[in-house]
Structure formats: structure tokens, C-alpha cells
Design a protein around this motif. Structure first.
Motif, short mmCIF file in Angstrom:
data_model
loop_
_atom_site.label_atom_id
_atom_site.label_comp_id
_atom_site.label_asym_id
_atom_site.label_seq_id
_atom_site.Cartn_x
_atom_site.Cartn_y
_atom_site.Cartn_z
N UNK A 127 42.80 50.56 47.43
CA UNK A 127 44.12 50.96 47.86
C UNK A 127 45.50 49.98 47.48
N UNK A 128 45.06 48.97 47.69
CA UNK A 128 46.26 48.09 47.25
C UNK A 128 46.84 48.29 45.72
N UNK A 129 45.78 48.41 44.79
CA UNK A 129 46.26 48.58 43.39
C UNK A 129 46.75 49.91 43.44
N UNK A 130 46.57 50.88 43.80
CA UNK A 130 47.07 52.26 44.04
C UNK A 130 48.50 52.08 44.51
N UNK A 131 48.70 51.46 45.48
CA UNK A 131 49.98 51.35 46.08
C UNK A 131 50.92 50.49 45.25
N UNK A 132 50.37 49.36 44.64
CA UNK A 132 51.12 48.66 43.56
C UNK A 132 51.40 49.72 42.37
N UNK A 155 46.51 49.39 37.32
CA UNK A 155 45.70 48.63 38.24
C UNK A 155 44.30 49.17 39.00
N UNK A 156 44.84 50.53 39.28
CA UNK A 156 43.82 51.32 40.04
C UNK A 156 42.58 51.67 38.98
N UNK A 157 42.69 51.46 37.67
CA UNK A 157 41.69 51.54 36.95
C UNK A 157 40.73 50.59 36.77
N UNK A 158 41.11 49.31 37.25
CA UNK A 158 40.49 48.37 37.33
C UNK A 158 39.04 48.22 38.48
N UNK A 159 37.67 48.18 37.75
CA UNK A 159 36.63 48.43 38.75
C UNK A 159 36.55 47.42 39.48
N UNK A 160 35.95 47.67 40.89
CA UNK A 160 35.57 46.64 41.88
C UNK A 160 34.31 46.24 41.70
#
Length: 553
Positions: free
Chosen positions: A384-389, A447-452
Motif C-alpha cells: 500500500x505504501x508503494x502504491x501511495x508513493x 514501486x508497486x511492481x516490486x515483489x514483497x
């Protein structure tokens, strides 16, 4: 000049003619012997081996190589001298003698901190840097062997991710500790007692004293140094770590039942920031904190009143850029608000500072920042943080693009700067001409493409200088390669070269068969990490070979 250096100089060896594989092998062999002697408690043997390493040509050459190839290689000290030519480097090796060695004062510069204050940085001259790098080669094996098990800062093969995972392990369960002592040492590097370091650090005392008492120059004025180890020195992080090593053991000795009973004490340290967990605020305040204060006082250190506090896990705490908090008995690690703000401020600064640059150049400036930050948080709860950024970055880029064309409409601006790729309609991308006349597209990373991916914590006792741990570090290296595009390509090349078969049993290696990687020529020898020096095999085959090799007949 030692015999090896003299022989090298008299035979006309040049900098480009040095066999770095042989140099690495000699140094690692001596470091492994230092580890073995330290484990056996043979302190005189350790001193003899350290003397041998610091007087060897291999150690001196490796030290000069480090200081002439790191980021600070072009930053001079007070003498304005740098070693840039091969002749200067080979002469530097010959000049590194203990007898007659004297230090020059450090050049002091001030680095701004996030809280508005400044951090003093001391820049030694090149010869002092090389001497520190040389003695670090002999000191680090001792430091790694005697270090606190849960210390993760400024240590090889350890990272903030390991410290974060240890926090998670210590606090995640329902029965885990509820209270956390957040400790921060006030001016750690600047206040360590010189007398304590000279008496307790297992290195050349005369050389160490010269470094500590060298003083510094600021605005053309010489100042003496009565305490502390300068930030900026190559050996300083290890000296600070060794000063704080023993804190975990002291707490375990003072509270022997704390980890087994309801007190649930655990300690995690990264450099001079550390936490201690407990199930009682009063116990942490009245027993643990005084013990820590007493331990630090012997070393000339005190806790920072403004940063040291005791927090309930329900309220959460910030550590190494993450917020660690329990929500309805579920522990979550997320990027902290302060860390997110600093990241967005940095992006905003880059965009505002490049209002007239080409789109492709702006993307090149932003991608390393976005990728590095996303990688740092890729093992915590950050989707969610990645999506917000990403949303914030899109807003900044839209303002950047619209400002460049005040007389154009939004549809025109979108068509020029934002492309459609697959199901995405707002991809910030640019097309540029290559030198060979062809065109290529460069796209802003999202950043939202970065896998966790959950990080696997390093084993507490693992020592990179101990040959017994080499298979373990090789295994971690192989798994780490899977998480990078270049690493996956290297592993694929090895797999193709072996025909997809295990190098031991000649059976297929697939996704469903546990596998590992090892070096043909070990890292402790002349081995490198090049794909030609690596082979893949089934994990079971390695264990079978190990037990067969070590079987008692």
C-alpha cells in the motif's frame, strides 16, 4: 620493508602485474587462521598472525587497492594528496611501514542530519586510510568471532533486513514481550573513551593510539581529540562495534532467566541504535536501563535522553526506517512515516531541480532512488505504501510536465509524456536515440511492481572469515541471486552449461527439486563469483557428500 615487499619491489612488479587472486588467497588464509586462534583463546597466536598479516605484501596491496577504488578515492585529506597512478599505488605499498609511521590530522567536514543538526566527518590522508584498511584486515576476523550475536550494523554479510527480521521474530508471537526499550547512544563515535579502546581493542596499540590522538583541522585551525573515533575512518565502525560488543552478553549474564521466563528479554542492535524487549515497563526502566547505563559509562558513553524511551508494542516504535507495531495482536512492519516523507522529499528535490531537463534524463535520475528505496522495504508490509508513493510521484511528474507547456491542454501533455503500456494508461516513458542510430524506450520504475519477499535472517553465529561457514554463505549467495535479474541470468547460464543436470547425481534440476550453488575454486582460495567458477547441484547431494566425507570408519 618486509621480505615479501622487498622482493616484489626489487623484481620490478608493477601495479597492473599484481595477481589479485593470489593476494586475496593469502589474506583470507591468514584471516582464517586468526579466527581459529581466537576461537581457541590463543591470544598470543592471534597477535603473531595479525603482525604477519599487517607486514605482508598481500595485506598492504589489498589495503591500497581498497582506498584507491572506493567512493572516497578522489577526496584528499589535509595534505591534498591522492593516489591515482599505478606508480603512486605501488610506491604506496612500499611506504607502508610501522617503523617511523606518523599520522597527520584529519580534515573535518560537517554533514547535515535530518533533525537539522550536523554530523562531523573526519577525512584522513591517503596513507592513514591505507594503514587503517591494512590493520582492519587483521582486526575484523577477531571482531566477527567475538561480536554480539544480534549485532547487525557495519558487519560483513549482515544488513538492516537481518535486524528487522530479528525484531519480528522476538515480538511477533502472541506470548512475546509487550514492552520495548528504544535506546540511542548520544554521540557514540565522538565520545568513546580512548583509554578503554587502547586497553581493550586487540590491535597494534601504538598505531591505534596515533590514530585516536591525531586531531583534526577545521577552518585552518588544529583541534586535539581527547575522546571518540572519527566518523570517516575506515576502521572506525569496527572500533565502535567492538566497544559495544559484550552488551548482549552482559544482559544475559545479569538476567540469566529473562529469556526463559515471563520477562522475555531480547536485544537487537544496529551500530549504536538498539532495542531491548521485556514484558514489564518497570523491569526495563528500573533494572535493564541502569545496567545498560553502567555498561556504557565504562566506555565513556551515555544514552540520549531525547531518543531513549520505553514503548508498548501496541503503540509501536520506529527502528531503521520501519514502524513496528501490533494491530489486534498481529505484528506488522511498515515503512515509517518519517522514512516515507524523507523519500518523497528527495524525489521532489530531484524533480524540482531538473525542471528543464530531458524526460529521459529525469527518468535516469529517479529510477535508482525509487528502486533502492523499494528494495530496502521489499520484505515488509509495503504494498500500500508503494502504491501511495507511486501516486505522489505521478502528481509531481504531472506538475513538472504541465509547467513545461503552459499553453497546451492536459490531453496534449498526457500524449507527450505518458504512454499506454498493456493495461496501464499513465506510464511515464520517453524514447531516445542510441549511438548506433536505433531507438529505445526508457520507462520510470513503479514501486508497486516490486515483489514483497520475506527476508531470511542470517544465522547468529555465522562468520564469513571462518572456512566452516563457507558452504552456508555460498547457499545464501545462490538464493540472493534469484532475487535480481542479473543473478537469475547467471544461474540460468550455469544451469544451461550443465544441461539442466545436477553436477553430482546427473539428474534434472527443476523448480521442485531443492538445489544449491557452490564454487569450483573456493572463495577462500583464488575463486571468484563468475559463472564459470560455479556449479549447481541438488541440496540432498551436497548433504550426502558431506556426510560421506566426514563419516567415521
Amino acid at each position: 620493508m618486509d621480505a615479501e615487499t622487498w622482493a616484489c619491489a626489487s623484481s620490478g612488479v608493477t601495479w597492473d602485474g599484481i595477481s589479485w587472486a593470489d593476494v586475496q588467497r593469502q589474506v583470507r588464509r591468514l584471516q582464517a587462521r586468526i579466527v581459529k586462534a581466537t576461537q581457541a583463546g590463543r591470544h598470543n597466536k592471534v597477535k603473531a598472525l595479525q603482525w604477519l598479516l599487517t607486514h605482508s605484501f598481500s595485506g598492504k596491496a589489498l589495503a591500497v587497492k581498497r582506498v584507491t577504488e572506493n567512493k572516497g578515492k578522489n577526496t584528499p585529506g589535509v595534505d591534498k594528496v591522492t593516489w591515482k597512478t599505478p606508480v603512486a599505488k605501488i610506491n604506496a605499498i612500499a611506504s607502508m611501514k610501522r617503523r617511523g609511521y606518523s599520522t597527520l590530522p584529519l580534515r573535518r567536514v560537517l554533514i547535515p542530519k535530518k533533525n537539522g543538526k550536523t554530523r562531523p566527518l573526519g577525512i584522513p590522508v591517503m596513507k592513514c586510510r591505507a594503514m587503517q584498511a591494512l590493520h582492519l584486515l587483521a582486526l575484523e576476523p577477531v571482531a566477527e568471532t567475538t561480536a554480539d550475536l544480534n549485532s547487525y550494523g557495519f558487519r560483513p554479510e549482515r544488513s538492516t533486513a537481518d535486524a528487522g527480521e530479528k525484531c519480528f521474530i522476538s515480538l511477533a508471537r502472541k506470548v512475546s514481550a509487550k514492552w520495548v526499550l528504544e535506546a540511542d547512544i548520544q554521540g557514540c563515535f565522538d565520545n568513546i573513551s580512548h583509554d578503554w579502546m587502547i586497553a581493550n581493542i586487540p590491535t597494534d596499540k601504538a598505531i591505534l593510539k596515533k590514530w585516536l590522538k591525531a586531531g583534526f583541522v577545521y577552518q585552518n585551525e588544529l583541534f586535539p581529540t581527547e575522546a571518540g573515533t572519527p566518523q570517516g575512518g575506515i576502521i572506525s565502525p569496527v572500533l565502535a562495534n567492538m566497544t559495544l560488543d559484550g552488551l548482549e552478553a552482559m544482559l544475559a549474564k545479569k538476567f540469566p532467566k529473562a529469556m526463559r521466563t515471563g520477562l522475555k528479554m531480547h536485544m537487537v542492535r544496529y551500530a549504536d541504535d538498539f532495542i531491548v524487549t521485556g514484558n514489564s515497563k518497570e523491569w526495563l526502566e528500573n533494572e535493564v536501563k541502569p545496567a545498560v547505563v553502567e555498561f556504557l559509562a565504562e566506555r565513556g558513553l551515555v544514552l540520549s535522553p531525547e531518543k531513549t524511551k520505553i514503548t508498548h508494542i501496541r503503540d509501536g516504535f520506529d527502528f531503521l526506517g520501519w514502524n513496528i507495531r501490533k494491530y489486534d495482536n498481529k505484528l506488522l512492519m511498515k515503512p515509517s512515516k518519517a522514512n516515507i516523507k524523507a523519500h518523497l522529499d528527495k524525489i521532489r528535490e530531484i524533480i524540482n531541480g531538473n525542471k528543464t531537463t530531458k524526460q529521459a534524463n529525469l527518468i535516469r535520475l529517479l529510477n535508482p532512488v525509487l528502486r533502492g528505496w523499494a528494495n530496502y522495504h521489499s520484505h515488509v508490509v509495503a504494498k500500500k505504501t508503494f502504491a501511495r508513493v507511486d501516486n505522489e510521484v505521478w502528481s509531481m511528474l504531472w506538475r513538472w510536465a504541465a509547467r513545461r507547456h503552459p499553453h497546451k491542454g492536459g490531453r496534449w501533455v498526457k500524449k507527450k509524456y505518458f504512454k499506454t503500456r498493456g493495461s496501464r494508461n499513465w506510464v511515464f516513458a520517453a524514447t531516445e536515440n542510441k549511438e548506433d542510430g536505433t531507438k529505445r524506450e526508457i520507462t520510470l520504475l513503479m514501486e508497486s511492481d516490486m515483489p514483497i519477499r520475506r527476508h531470511v535472517k542470517i544465522k547468529a553465529a555465522a562468520n564469513p572469515h571462518d572456512p566452516q561457514w563457507e558452504p552456508y554463505f555460498e547457499s545464501r549467495w545462490g538464493k540472493k541471486m534469484l532475487h535480481s535479474s542479473r543473478g537469475r541470468l547467471k544461474l540460468y547460464r550455469i544451469w544451461r552449461r550443465q544441461g539442466g543436470l545436477c553436477s553430482t547425481c546427473q539428474m534434472p534440476i527443476t523448480k521442485d527439486t531443492p538445489w544449491d550453488v557452490r564454487h569450483f575454486v573456493k572463495s577462500a582460495g583464488r575463486g571468484s563469483d563468475a559463472s564459470g567458477n560455479l556449479k549447481m547441484y541438488h541440496l540432498h547431494c551436497r548433504r550426502t557428500r558431506y556426510y560421506a566425507k566426514n563419516a567415521v570408519v
